[in-house]
Write a protein that holds these residues in place. Sequence first.
Motif, short mmCIF file in Angstrom:
data_model
loop_
_atom_site.label_atom_id
_atom_site.label_comp_id
_atom_site.label_asym_id
_atom_site.label_seq_id
_atom_site.Cartn_x
_atom_site.Cartn_y
_atom_site.Cartn_z
N MET A 11 0.86 -1.19 0.00
CA MET A 11 0.00 0.00 0.00
C MET A 11 0.89 1.23 0.00
O MET A 11 1.95 1.21 0.65
CB MET A 11 -0.83 -0.03 1.29
N SER A 12 0.50 2.27 -0.70
CA SER A 12 1.38 3.45 -0.72
C SER A 12 1.37 4.13 0.66
O SER A 12 0.35 4.11 1.37
CB SER A 12 0.94 4.43 -1.80
N ARG A 48 -0.42 5.89 5.95
CA ARG A 48 -0.11 6.76 7.10
C ARG A 48 -1.37 7.35 7.77
O ARG A 48 -1.58 7.18 8.97
CB ARG A 48 0.87 7.85 6.64
N PRO A 49 -2.24 8.05 7.00
CA PRO A 49 -3.45 8.57 7.65
C PRO A 49 -4.36 7.48 8.22
O PRO A 49 -4.98 7.67 9.26
CB PRO A 49 -4.17 9.34 6.53
N LEU A 50 -4.39 6.32 7.51
CA LEU A 50 -5.21 5.22 8.04
C LEU A 50 -4.63 4.70 9.35
O LEU A 50 -5.37 4.32 10.27
CB LEU A 50 -5.28 4.08 7.02
N MET A 53 -0.54 -3.73 10.50
CA MET A 53 -0.42 -3.89 9.05
C MET A 53 -0.25 -2.53 8.36
O MET A 53 0.48 -2.40 7.39
CB MET A 53 -1.65 -4.62 8.49
N LEU A 54 -0.94 -1.51 8.89
CA LEU A 54 -0.82 -0.18 8.28
C LEU A 54 0.54 0.44 8.58
O LEU A 54 1.14 1.09 7.73
CB LEU A 54 -1.94 0.73 8.80
N LYS A 55 1.03 0.17 9.78
CA LYS A 55 2.33 0.76 10.15
C LYS A 55 3.45 0.17 9.30
O LYS A 55 4.37 0.87 8.89
CB LYS A 55 2.60 0.51 11.65
N TYR A 56 3.37 -1.15 9.04
CA TYR A 56 4.47 -1.82 8.33
C TYR A 56 4.09 -2.18 6.90
O TYR A 56 4.71 -3.08 6.31
CB TYR A 56 4.92 -3.05 9.11
N ALA A 57 3.11 -1.49 6.33
CA ALA A 57 2.73 -1.78 4.93
C ALA A 57 3.93 -1.52 4.02
O ALA A 57 4.71 -0.59 4.23
CB ALA A 57 1.56 -0.89 4.53
#
Length: 199
Positions: A28-29, A34-36, A192-196
Amino acid sequence: MGHLLGGFTLFNLLVWQWLKTSRLQPSMSVSVARPLFLLSLFVIVILTGQIALGGWVSSNYAALACVDFPKCQQSWWPPMDFKNAFIMWRGLGVDYEFGVLDHPARVAIHYVHRVGALVTAIAILFYASRLCKFSDARQLLKKNAFIITLLLFVQIGLGISNIVFKLPLPVAVMHNAVALLLLASLVTSAYMLKYARSN
Ligand code: HEM
């Protein structure tokens, strides 16, 4: 309540450690992730507040302060004592067995937990919808959003059952366990969002 929050924190720290050994890294870009991720932290704070309120309900024996649903004592705004409901420290030597609060204070605690459930549900549904919008169909994050939404509805159903069926022990235990799973699912999505991996 402190014991409940300590246990939940410990469990979720273990989940975080386990996630580090897993390969749950969706692509994910960064500009989307980041905002998510920040939104996930905000929702985790709201859910933690609701869990703390739940602990406050049970430790103050306020579970059956309202025995009807959705109203409380046939009223949308029953008599409540907010001033005494949230006193955190009463000194040493108090016997808390069966609670120390008068009925209107217990009603206030119970009522705030219900309103908290509404706020938490709105926050979680908004977050899950964002996760779905910004991740593609097969992605882990989309599956995670589905699990979070499912657990939320189960949790609300169990909360209402606590009241309607007058607090059966298995329902009360499940309400506790599903709160833990809900928090762990949110923590997993935050990981998952932090380490995407940026694509
Ligand atoms: C996202 C929504 C919710 C979460 C995360 C949540 C979480 C919790 C937690 C962690 C407890 C403490 C359990 C314990 O210490 O054993 C609790 C207690 C309780 N909750 Fe909820 N709750 C939610 C929604 C609701 C709803 C919608 C209702 C009812 C309308 C409800 C009614 C109760 C009652 C009656 C108790 C006291 C149970 C007892 O004394 O064992 N909850 N909640």
